[in-house]
Design a protein around this motif. Structure first.
Motif, PDB file in Angstrom:
ATOM      1  N   PRO A  85       0.865  -1.099   0.126  1.00 14.42           N
ATOM      2  CA  PRO A  85       0.020  -0.038   0.035  1.00 14.42           C
ATOM      3  C   PRO A  85       0.951   1.210  -0.035  1.00 14.42           C
ATOM      4  O   PRO A  85       1.933   1.374   0.651  1.00 14.42           O
ATOM      5  N   THR A  86       0.413   2.291  -0.982  1.00 11.86           N
ATOM      6  CA  THR A  86       1.280   3.405  -0.604  1.00 11.86           C
ATOM      7  C   THR A  86       0.296   4.788  -0.803  1.00 11.86           C
ATOM      8  O   THR A  86      -0.992   4.430  -1.004  1.00 11.86           O
ATOM      9  N   ARG A  87       0.479   5.824  -0.725  1.00 13.02           N
ATOM     10  CA  ARG A  87      -0.310   6.924  -0.662  1.00 13.02           C
ATOM     11  C   ARG A  87      -0.998   7.028  -2.176  1.00 13.02           C
ATOM     12  O   ARG A  87      -2.096   7.697  -2.268  1.00 13.02           O
ATOM     13  N   ASP A  88      -0.166   6.766  -2.955  1.00 13.98           N
ATOM     14  CA  ASP A  88      -0.534   7.030  -4.434  1.00 13.98           C
ATOM     15  C   ASP A  88      -1.397   5.552  -4.937  1.00 13.98           C
ATOM     16  O   ASP A  88      -1.661   5.763  -6.174  1.00 13.98           O
ATOM     17  N   GLY A  89      -1.519   4.889  -4.100  1.00 15.07           N
ATOM     18  CA  GLY A  89      -2.351   3.855  -4.631  1.00 15.07           C
ATOM     19  C   GLY A  89      -1.475   2.455  -4.520  1.00 15.07           C
ATOM     20  O   GLY A  89      -0.198   2.634  -4.192  1.00 15.07           O
ATOM     21  N   PRO A  90      -1.966   1.320  -4.477  1.00 12.05           N
ATOM     22  CA  PRO A  90      -1.068   0.059  -4.302  1.00 12.05           C
ATOM     23  C   PRO A  90      -0.274  -0.325  -5.447  1.00 12.05           C
ATOM     24  O   PRO A  90      -0.493   0.027  -6.463  1.00 12.05           O
ATOM     25  N   ILE A  91       0.877  -0.791  -5.036  1.00 16.43           N
ATOM     26  CA  ILE A  91       1.931  -1.205  -5.910  1.00 16.43           C
ATOM     27  C   ILE A  91       1.825  -2.668  -5.815  1.00 16.43           C
ATOM     28  O   ILE A  91       1.699  -3.521  -4.880  1.00 16.43           O
ATOM     29  N   ARG A  92       1.712  -3.367  -6.933  1.00 14.89           N
ATOM     30  CA  ARG A  92       1.573  -4.997  -7.134  1.00 14.89           C
ATOM     31  C   ARG A  92       2.671  -5.790  -7.632  1.00 14.89           C
ATOM     32  O   ARG A  92       3.371  -5.208  -8.545  1.00 14.89           O
ATOM     33  N   LEU A  93       3.107  -6.581  -6.719  1.00 15.52           N
ATOM     34  CA  LEU A  93       4.436  -7.377  -7.068  1.00 15.52           C
ATOM     35  C   LEU A  93       4.085  -8.625  -7.789  1.00 15.52           C
ATOM     36  O   LEU A  93       3.151  -9.234  -7.214  1.00 15.52           O
ATOM     37  N   LYS A  94       4.739  -9.148  -8.479  1.00 14.45           N
ATOM     38  CA  LYS A  94       4.493 -10.559  -8.908  1.00 14.45           C
ATOM     39  C   LYS A  94       4.809 -11.638  -7.957  1.00 14.45           C
ATOM     40  O   LYS A  94       5.738 -11.239  -6.892  1.00 14.45           O
ATOM     41  N   THR A  95       4.373 -12.814  -8.189  1.00 14.03           N
ATOM     42  CA  THR A  95       4.825 -13.884  -7.313  1.00 14.03           C
ATOM     43  C   THR A  95       6.215 -13.896  -7.230  1.00 14.03           C
ATOM     44  O   THR A  95       6.839 -13.760  -8.076  1.00 14.03           O
ATOM     45  N   MET A  96       6.729 -14.057  -5.767  1.00 14.51           N
ATOM     46  CA  MET A  96       8.069 -14.042  -5.500  1.00 14.51           C
ATOM     47  C   MET A  96       8.480 -15.580  -5.023  1.00 14.51           C
ATOM     48  O   MET A  96       7.662 -16.127  -4.538  1.00 14.51           O
ATOM     49  N   ALA A  97       9.857 -15.854  -5.389  1.00 13.31           N
ATOM     50  CA  ALA A  97      10.148 -17.129  -4.855  1.00 13.31           C
ATOM     51  C   ALA A  97      10.344 -17.203  -3.428  1.00 13.31           C
ATOM     52  O   ALA A  97      10.866 -16.016  -2.975  1.00 13.31           O
ATOM     53  N   GLN A  98       9.932 -18.300  -2.854  1.00 17.59           N
ATOM     54  CA  GLN A  98      10.240 -18.286  -1.454  1.00 17.59           C
ATOM     55  C   GLN A  98      11.644 -18.445  -0.974  1.00 17.59           C
ATOM     56  O   GLN A  98      12.346 -19.490  -1.668  1.00 17.59           O
ATOM     57  N   PHE A  99      12.484 -17.666  -0.408  1.00 14.48           N
ATOM     58  CA  PHE A  99      13.714 -17.910   0.031  1.00 14.48           C
ATOM     59  C   PHE A  99      14.070 -17.933   1.223  1.00 14.48           C
ATOM     60  O   PHE A  99      15.382 -18.037   1.637  1.00 14.48           O
TER      61      PHE A  99
END
Length: 121
Positions: A85-99
């Protein structure tokens, strides 16, 4: 007049507060180095386990759906990625590998105040 909602939020956060520290460890020659996590709290269920299960491990924390903490949360059943979440709207990240791979754990208990008082410390 002060906003009681703000104080309520502070009180709720204080119920889950933990003192935490991480220490690096050197692994065997063929393994990756890691981090040893330690925390100190007064109520293991209300503090450590709550944070681990509800904040890190929940797929639906804070109104989100199908997401877990991208660093420490188990990715099983959460293919959607991660929202920041940010003040300018949500930033969406792609699925990340579990590390992050937990290697073990334990609960270690310290004596309470009553015992220290009894011992005269």
């Amino acid at each position: 007049m002060p906003d009681s909602t703000s104080q309520d939020q502070v009180d709720i956060s204080n119920r889950h507060r933990v003192l935490r520290v991480g220490r690096a460890y050197v692994a065997a020659e063929s393994q990756n180095p890691g981090l040893m996590f330690m925390c100190l709290n007064g109520d293991i269920e209300r503090q450590f386990e709550f944070v681990q299960q509800t904040w890190l491990g929940s797929k639906t924390f804070h109104g989100l759906s199908g997401e877990r903490d991208p660093l420490a949360g188990n990715k099983d059943g959460c293919p959607k990625g991660f929202t920041i979440p940010t003040r300018d709207g949500p930033i969406r990240l792609k699925t990340m590998a579990q590390f992050v791979t937990p290697r073990g754990g334990g609960y270690f208990f310290l004596p309470g105040r009553k015992l220290w008082e009894f011992l005269g410390v």
